[in-house]
Each structure stands twice: as C-alpha cells, then as structure tokens.
Design a protein around this motif. Structure first.
Motif, short mmCIF file in Angstrom:
data_model
loop_
_atom_site.label_atom_id
_atom_site.label_comp_id
_atom_site.label_asym_id
_atom_site.label_seq_id
_atom_site.Cartn_x
_atom_site.Cartn_y
_atom_site.Cartn_z
N GLY A 88 1.49 -1.46 -0.07
CA GLY A 88 0.37 0.17 -0.10
C GLY A 88 0.84 0.78 0.11
O GLY A 88 0.73 2.75 0.96
N VAL A 89 2.18 1.44 -0.75
CA VAL A 89 2.81 2.30 -0.64
C VAL A 89 2.95 2.57 -2.21
O VAL A 89 3.08 2.04 -2.78
CB VAL A 89 4.40 2.10 -0.36
CG1 VAL A 89 4.35 1.66 1.22
CG2 VAL A 89 4.85 1.16 -0.75
N ALA A 90 3.26 3.73 -2.36
CA ALA A 90 3.56 4.32 -3.46
C ALA A 90 5.08 3.67 -4.35
O ALA A 90 6.05 3.41 -3.91
CB ALA A 90 4.04 5.92 -4.01
N LYS A 91 4.66 3.61 -5.79
CA LYS A 91 6.29 2.54 -6.20
C LYS A 91 7.08 3.41 -6.41
O LYS A 91 8.74 3.28 -5.98
CB LYS A 91 5.88 2.04 -7.60
CG LYS A 91 6.93 1.36 -8.13
CD LYS A 91 6.58 1.10 -9.30
CE LYS A 91 7.58 0.68 -10.50
NZ LYS A 91 7.38 0.38 -12.02
N SER A 92 6.97 4.50 -6.06
CA SER A 92 7.83 6.40 -6.21
C SER A 92 8.63 6.10 -5.11
O SER A 92 9.99 5.74 -4.70
CB SER A 92 8.23 6.99 -6.62
OG SER A 92 6.75 7.95 -5.95
N THR A 93 7.56 5.49 -3.57
CA THR A 93 8.23 5.56 -2.54
C THR A 93 9.22 4.34 -2.42
O THR A 93 10.98 4.73 -1.87
CB THR A 93 6.75 5.51 -1.78
OG1 THR A 93 6.61 6.65 -1.33
CG2 THR A 93 7.82 5.43 -0.38
N LEU A 94 8.94 2.94 -2.60
CA LEU A 94 10.16 2.04 -2.57
C LEU A 94 11.27 2.23 -3.47
O LEU A 94 12.36 1.68 -2.77
CB LEU A 94 8.67 0.96 -3.27
CG LEU A 94 9.73 -0.96 -3.40
CD1 LEU A 94 10.23 -0.60 -1.69
CD2 LEU A 94 8.83 -2.04 -3.23
N SER A 95 11.19 2.97 -4.67
CA SER A 95 11.92 2.39 -5.05
C SER A 95 13.01 4.29 -4.43
O SER A 95 14.32 3.51 -4.40
CB SER A 95 11.94 3.60 -6.71
OG SER A 95 12.75 3.38 -7.63
#
Length: 184
Positions: free
Chosen positions: A33-40
């Motif tokens: 439930g987190v943004a892909k950009s955040t994980l990246s």
C-alpha cells in the motif's frame, strides 16, 4: 553499532528481500500500500520511512523488520541505551530501537520502546503467527489488541497476537518498554 543511520541498511536490505521474493517493485508496493516511487526511493537509500511503512513492506515481503534494519554484528554485542537503529512513528510519539534480531534460523526480534503521551500508536496486523511480548520498564501504558488493550505499569508483562490490529498508548511521560516480536 557503528552509528550509521538505519537508512543505510534499509535500502540494500529491501532490494535483497524483494529480489529474494521474486516480486517486482510494483507488486511489493501494491501489496504494502505504498507508492512505487516511495519503494524505489527507499531501495536507493533515500527517504525517511515511518515504522508503519516499514511494517507494511515487511508484511508484503513476509520478513521480520529486523531483516531490513540489522547489519552484521560480532558475536559479543553491547548496545548502549542511546544506540541502535531507531524508527519513529508518523502517528504517535513512539520510537522503536532494534536491540537484537535473530539469525535466519531463529524467530524473534527485540526492541527498546520510548513512547510519550499523545495519540496511541496503532499497528496493523503483522505476518500470520506473530506474537508480541511487552515488558513495561517505566511509566504506564495501554498495550495489546486494539479492541481490548490492557493498562500496564512498571514491571508488568503482556503477550498478545501481533497478527491482529494492536496498540501502544503511553499514559505517562517517559514511558519505556521492551518488546519482543516472536515469529512462528
């Protein structure tokens, strides 16, 4: 510890665990439930994740949080009261410091908690089978399942399922505890 921020360990650990799982960045981000950009950004060593974000990623990856935070250590360990990788909550005045993690064959992690009065630190369910053990060392707190927390004082102990929503709410300034997260 060597004084390095936990962010220095989280990025490479997240990437390692994601690759081990065989999931794409998109899939892990969706499950957590987190943004892909955040994980990246986190995998690249950037950002400042809250304990809630890290827990969500750990649930998505099916790993204990300590696998993201704990660098290799010598056999004899001394961690002073003001040392260790510390995580803060974005929902409450709550700090969790990893004190000891388990090698892959063991199934428990140990944290020191420093919590101040204010909003309760609510936690979403962790991986299935997790049991949390808390010993309150100072102050007073409401701790346990979200629907039925128990008031604890210094020296009190509680164990509760960590795979259901649960809370930790400090009732006095300077509330301190030790939390053991046991993985089954």
């Amino acid at each position: 510890m060597d004084g390095q921020s936990p962010l220095g360990y989280i990025g490479p650990s997240l990437r390692r665990e994601r690759e081990r799982s065989g999931m794409s960045l998109t899939e892990v981000a969706r499950r957590a439930g987190v943004a892909k950009s955040t994980l990246s950004q986190l995998e690249s060593g950037g950002g400042n994740p809250s304990v809630e974000t890290l827990w969500a990623l750990c649930v998505a990856l099916d790993v204990p949080m300590s696998q993201l935070l704990d660098p290799p250590r010598p056999r004899v360990q001394v961690i002073r009261a003001d040392e260790g990788p510390e995580l803060t909550s974005d929902r409450a005045d709550y700090r969790a410091t990893l004190v000891a993690s388990c090698p892959p064959s063991a199934r428990r992690d140990l944290y020191r908690l420093a919590v101040e009065p204010g909003p309760a630190r609510g936690s979403d369910p962790h991986m299935p089978g997790v049991i949390e053990h808390v010993v309150l060392s100072a102050g007073r707190a409401l701790v346990g399942p979200a629907g039925a927390p128990v008031e604890l004082g210094p020296g009190d102990y509680i164990a509760y399922p960590g795979d259901v929503a649960h809370v930790f709410e400090a009732l006095e300034p300077g509330t301190r505890a030790v939390l053991v997260s046991e993985h089954h």
